[in-house]
Design an enzyme around this catalytic site. Structure first.
Site, PDB file in Angstrom:
ATOM      1  N   SER A  36      29.856  40.509  37.917  1.00  0.00           N
ATOM      2  CA  SER A  36      28.911  39.396  38.114  1.00  0.00           C
ATOM      3  C   SER A  36      27.483  39.757  37.713  1.00  0.00           C
ATOM      4  CB  SER A  36      28.965  38.903  39.562  1.00  0.00           C
ATOM      5  OG  SER A  36      30.240  38.358  39.855  1.00  0.00           O
ATOM      6  N   GLU A  86      33.420  48.863  38.202  1.00  0.00           N
ATOM      7  CA  GLU A  86      33.551  47.428  38.451  1.00  0.00           C
ATOM      8  C   GLU A  86      34.312  47.189  39.756  1.00  0.00           C
ATOM      9  OE1 GLU A  86      33.425  44.889  34.546  1.00  0.00           O
ATOM     10  OE2 GLU A  86      35.370  45.840  34.736  1.00  0.00           O
ATOM     11  N   HIS A 142      40.771  48.219  32.840  1.00  0.00           N
ATOM     12  CA  HIS A 142      40.126  47.077  33.495  1.00  0.00           C
ATOM     13  C   HIS A 142      41.003  46.575  34.643  1.00  0.00           C
ATOM     14  CE1 HIS A 142      38.274  43.151  34.137  1.00  0.00           C
ATOM     15  NE2 HIS A 142      37.225  43.616  33.473  1.00  0.00           N
ATOM     16  N   ASN A 170      32.257  41.750  27.384  1.00  0.00           N
ATOM     17  CA  ASN A 170      33.710  41.640  27.424  1.00  0.00           C
ATOM     18  C   ASN A 170      34.091  40.159  27.409  1.00  0.00           C
ATOM     19  OD1 ASN A 170      36.442  41.914  27.807  1.00  0.00           O
ATOM     20  ND2 ASN A 170      36.300  42.535  29.957  1.00  0.00           N
ATOM     21  N   PHE A 171      34.625  39.700  26.282  1.00  0.00           N
ATOM     22  CA  PHE A 171      34.974  38.282  26.140  1.00  0.00           C
ATOM     23  C   PHE A 171      36.219  37.896  26.932  1.00  0.00           C
ATOM     24  CE2 PHE A 171      32.942  37.445  21.670  1.00  0.00           C
ATOM     25  CZ  PHE A 171      31.697  37.732  22.202  1.00  0.00           C
ATOM     26  N   LYS A 172      37.029  38.884  27.317  1.00  0.00           N
ATOM     27  CA  LYS A 172      38.303  38.609  27.978  1.00  0.00           C
ATOM     28  C   LYS A 172      39.116  37.640  27.096  1.00  0.00           C
ATOM     29  CE  LYS A 172      36.245  39.686  32.415  1.00  0.00           C
ATOM     30  NZ  LYS A 172      36.253  39.460  33.860  1.00  0.00           N
ATOM     31  N   GLY A 174      33.802  38.356  38.254  1.00  0.00           N
ATOM     32  CA  GLY A 174      34.001  36.926  38.047  1.00  0.00           C
ATOM     33  C   GLY A 174      33.796  36.065  39.274  1.00  0.00           C
TER      34      GLY A 174
END
Length: 232
Positions: A191, A155, A86, A6-8, A161
């Site tokens: 993470s 998640e 998300h 997931n590049f965000k 993060g």
């Protein structure tokens, strides 16, 4: 086994193209499915074995929805995979469960593969597993857990993060509960990195990982694919 990047809000069209080209040069690995979720500006009809998906999409073909992308924009690039629910969409952009369920229903009707995220805050985690279970149930309201093109990514919000992954026993407890509700593949996200991915993938009921920060460097991502390959 599924590994999803997931590049965000990271990477450009040029850097995403280079990323995909490097993945292609590395090649598809047996029994490991790869998905990549670039930002909307970098979506394209890439020639690749990886599944390219959108990080978000509105529940409409097109229309007056400023700032959104919908089915028409995704179809132009042959995109048939979408990431929904998300925590950053839920907490930063205030997406309600009703809105997420509407998106789910829309893209389910069109046969999309849906990666669906859910997970608890640290505040809920501290209240114990019953509170976590109730929250997860609320995050599945309006979601067809029997949908055949459905992937769940657990998640925990407090691990995203932060560099601090959930403990294996915490992940296992939640995945076991989710496995009692659905036959969908279950991923862990929060993470995940080369240093801990082997431990994560060793957890019972864990079918892969949704990886954020550690996936943005393609060599790092390939390193994690290599670790997963060695475990098959």
């Amino acid at each position: 086994m599924i590994l999803a990047a997931n590049f965000k809000m990271n990477h450009t069209r040029a850097s995403t193209k280079a990323y995909i080209e490097r993945l292609n040069a590395y090649g598809k690995q047996t029994d490991i499915d790869i998905a990549v979720f670039p930002p909307a500006t970098a979506l394209d009809q890439y020639e690749t074995f990886a599944d390219i998906g959108a990080q978000n999409a509105y529940a409409a073909e097109h229309g007056s929805f400023t700032g959104e992308i919908g089915l028409q924009q995704l179809q132009e690039f042959g995109i048939e995979t979408v990431l929904l629910g998300h925590s950053e969409r839920r907490h930063i952009f205030y997406e309600s469960q009703e809105m997420i369920a509407r998106k789910f229903a829309f893209y389910k009707e069109r046969g999309f593969t849906i990666y669906y995220c859910l997970g608890e805050t640290l505040q809920t985690r501290k209240k114990g597993f019953e509170a976590i279970r109730e929250l997860l149930q609320s995050q599945l309201e309006g979601i067809d857990t029997a949908y055949e093109n459905f992937v769940i990514a657990y998640e925990p919000v407090w691990a995203i993060g932060t560099g601090v992954a959930a403990k294996p026993e915490e992940i296992e407890e939640v995945l076991a509960y989710l496995a009692s509700l659905t036959d969908a593949p279950l991923l862990y996200g929060g993470s995940v990195k080369p240093a801990n991915i082997k431990e994560v993938l060793s957890i019972p009921k864990c079918d892969g990982a949704l990886i954020g920060t550690a996936s943005w460097d393609v060599e790092n991502f390939i390193k994690m694919i290599e670790i997963a390959k060695e475990m098959r």
